[in-house]
Design a protein around this motif. Sequence first.
Motif, PDB file in Angstrom:
ATOM      1  N   LEU A 169     -10.291   1.008  -0.536  1.00  9.82           N
ATOM      2  CA  LEU A 169     -10.993   2.029  -1.313  1.00  9.82           C
ATOM      3  C   LEU A 169     -11.870   1.395  -2.391  1.00  9.82           C
ATOM      4  N   CYS A 170     -11.342   0.396  -3.091  1.00 13.55           N
ATOM      5  CA  CYS A 170     -12.106  -0.277  -4.149  1.00 13.55           C
ATOM      6  C   CYS A 170     -13.312  -1.013  -3.575  1.00 13.55           C
ATOM      7  N   ASP A 171     -13.116  -1.687  -2.443  1.00 14.44           N
ATOM      8  CA  ASP A 171     -14.209  -2.435  -1.826  1.00 14.44           C
ATOM      9  C   ASP A 171     -15.389  -1.547  -1.464  1.00 14.44           C
ATOM     10  N   ASN A 172     -15.110  -0.281  -1.176  1.00 14.50           N
ATOM     11  CA  ASN A 172     -16.165   0.665  -0.805  1.00 14.50           C
ATOM     12  C   ASN A 172     -16.524   1.613  -1.944  1.00 14.50           C
ATOM     13  N   ASP A 173     -16.054   1.297  -3.151  1.00 13.89           N
ATOM     14  CA  ASP A 173     -16.314   2.112  -4.340  1.00 13.89           C
ATOM     15  C   ASP A 173     -15.862   3.564  -4.131  1.00 13.89           C
ATOM     16  N   LEU A 174     -14.676   3.721  -3.527  1.00 13.64           N
ATOM     17  CA  LEU A 174     -14.150   5.053  -3.224  1.00 13.64           C
ATOM     18  C   LEU A 174     -12.862   5.373  -3.954  1.00 13.64           C
ATOM     19  N   LEU A 175     -12.401   4.488  -4.834  1.00 11.50           N
ATOM     20  CA  LEU A 175     -11.145   4.745  -5.535  1.00 11.50           C
ATOM     21  C   LEU A 175     -11.425   5.591  -6.770  1.00 11.50           C
ATOM     22  N   GLY A 176     -11.405   6.894  -6.582  1.00 13.82           N
ATOM     23  CA  GLY A 176     -11.594   7.824  -7.685  1.00 13.82           C
ATOM     24  C   GLY A 176     -10.303   8.562  -7.941  1.00 13.82           C
ATOM     25  N   ASP A 177     -10.397   9.871  -8.131  1.00 10.66           N
ATOM     26  CA  ASP A 177      -9.203  10.695  -8.277  1.00 10.66           C
ATOM     27  C   ASP A 177      -8.531  10.778  -6.914  1.00 10.66           C
ATOM     28  N   LEU A 178      -7.295  10.289  -6.821  1.00  8.91           N
ATOM     29  CA  LEU A 178      -6.581  10.236  -5.551  1.00  8.91           C
ATOM     30  C   LEU A 178      -5.428  11.220  -5.560  1.00  8.91           C
ATOM     31  N   ALA A 179      -5.376  12.066  -4.539  1.00  9.04           N
ATOM     32  CA  ALA A 179      -4.258  12.995  -4.358  1.00  9.04           C
ATOM     33  C   ALA A 179      -3.586  12.665  -3.039  1.00  9.04           C
ATOM     34  N   VAL A 180      -2.251  12.700  -3.022  1.00  7.27           N
ATOM     35  CA  VAL A 180      -1.492  12.368  -1.818  1.00  7.27           C
ATOM     36  C   VAL A 180      -0.511  13.495  -1.524  1.00  7.27           C
ATOM     37  N   TRP A 181      -0.434  13.886  -0.243  1.00 13.68           N
ATOM     38  CA  TRP A 181       0.531  14.866   0.209  1.00 13.68           C
ATOM     39  C   TRP A 181       1.380  14.236   1.302  1.00 13.68           C
ATOM     40  N   GLY A 182       2.666  14.498   1.267  1.00 12.06           N
ATOM     41  CA  GLY A 182       3.490  14.012   2.360  1.00 12.06           C
ATOM     42  C   GLY A 182       4.946  13.962   1.986  1.00 12.06           C
ATOM     43  N   PRO A 183       5.755  13.834   2.966  1.00 10.04           N
ATOM     44  CA  PRO A 183       5.356  13.803   4.373  1.00 10.04           C
ATOM     45  C   PRO A 183       4.984  15.195   4.878  1.00 10.04           C
ATOM     46  N   VAL A 184       3.954  15.241   5.704  1.00 10.38           N
ATOM     47  CA  VAL A 184       3.502  16.478   6.339  1.00 10.38           C
ATOM     48  C   VAL A 184       4.058  16.465   7.758  1.00 10.38           C
ATOM     49  N   PRO A 185       4.777  17.513   8.163  1.00 11.08           N
ATOM     50  CA  PRO A 185       5.350  17.530   9.514  1.00 11.08           C
ATOM     51  C   PRO A 185       4.274  17.362  10.584  1.00 11.08           C
ATOM     52  N   GLY A 186       4.553  16.522  11.566  1.00 12.54           N
ATOM     53  CA  GLY A 186       3.593  16.234  12.630  1.00 12.54           C
ATOM     54  C   GLY A 186       3.702  17.152  13.827  1.00 12.54           C
ATOM     55  N   GLY A 187       4.498  18.187  13.745  1.00 12.24           N
ATOM     56  CA  GLY A 187       4.654  19.098  14.873  1.00 12.24           C
ATOM     57  C   GLY A 187       5.892  18.749  15.674  1.00 12.24           C
ATOM     58  N   PRO A 188       6.132  19.482  16.760  1.00 15.22           N
ATOM     59  CA  PRO A 188       7.366  19.287  17.517  1.00 15.22           C
ATOM     60  C   PRO A 188       7.507  17.884  18.122  1.00 15.22           C
ATOM     61  N   ASP A 189       6.435  17.279  18.528  1.00 16.57           N
ATOM     62  CA  ASP A 189       6.503  15.955  19.154  1.00 16.57           C
ATOM     63  C   ASP A 189       5.870  14.859  18.318  1.00 16.57           C
ATOM     64  N   GLY A 190       5.386  15.200  17.127  1.00 14.77           N
ATOM     65  CA  GLY A 190       4.681  14.213  16.308  1.00 14.77           C
ATOM     66  C   GLY A 190       5.514  13.699  15.156  1.00 14.77           C
TER      67      GLY A 190
END
Length: 64
Positions: free
Chosen positions: A8-29
Motif C-alpha cells: 500500500l505504501c509503495d503505491n501511495d495507497l495507505l490512507g484511512d484503512l478499515a478492515v472487516w472480518g472474518p466474513v463468512p465465505g458461504g457454505p463451501d467457502g
Amino acid sequence: MPPFFEALCDNDLLGDLAVWGPVPGGPDGDDRWVAVSLNQSDGDAPFVLAVAVADHPVAELEDD
C-alpha cells in the motif's frame, strides 16, 4: 512493515484503512477478511480507493 502495508505504501495507497472480518465465505467457502483504504496523495490528486480480500487476518498497523 508487513508486506500488505508495504505494498500500500509503495503505491501511495495507505490512507484511512478499515478492515472487516472474518466474513463468512458461504457454505463451501473459507472465511475472508476485507480491507478498504481511501487516500489522496496531495490536494490536487484524485482520491484513490484500494480494496483487498485476504484468506488470513489483516492486522492493524501499530503507530510508532
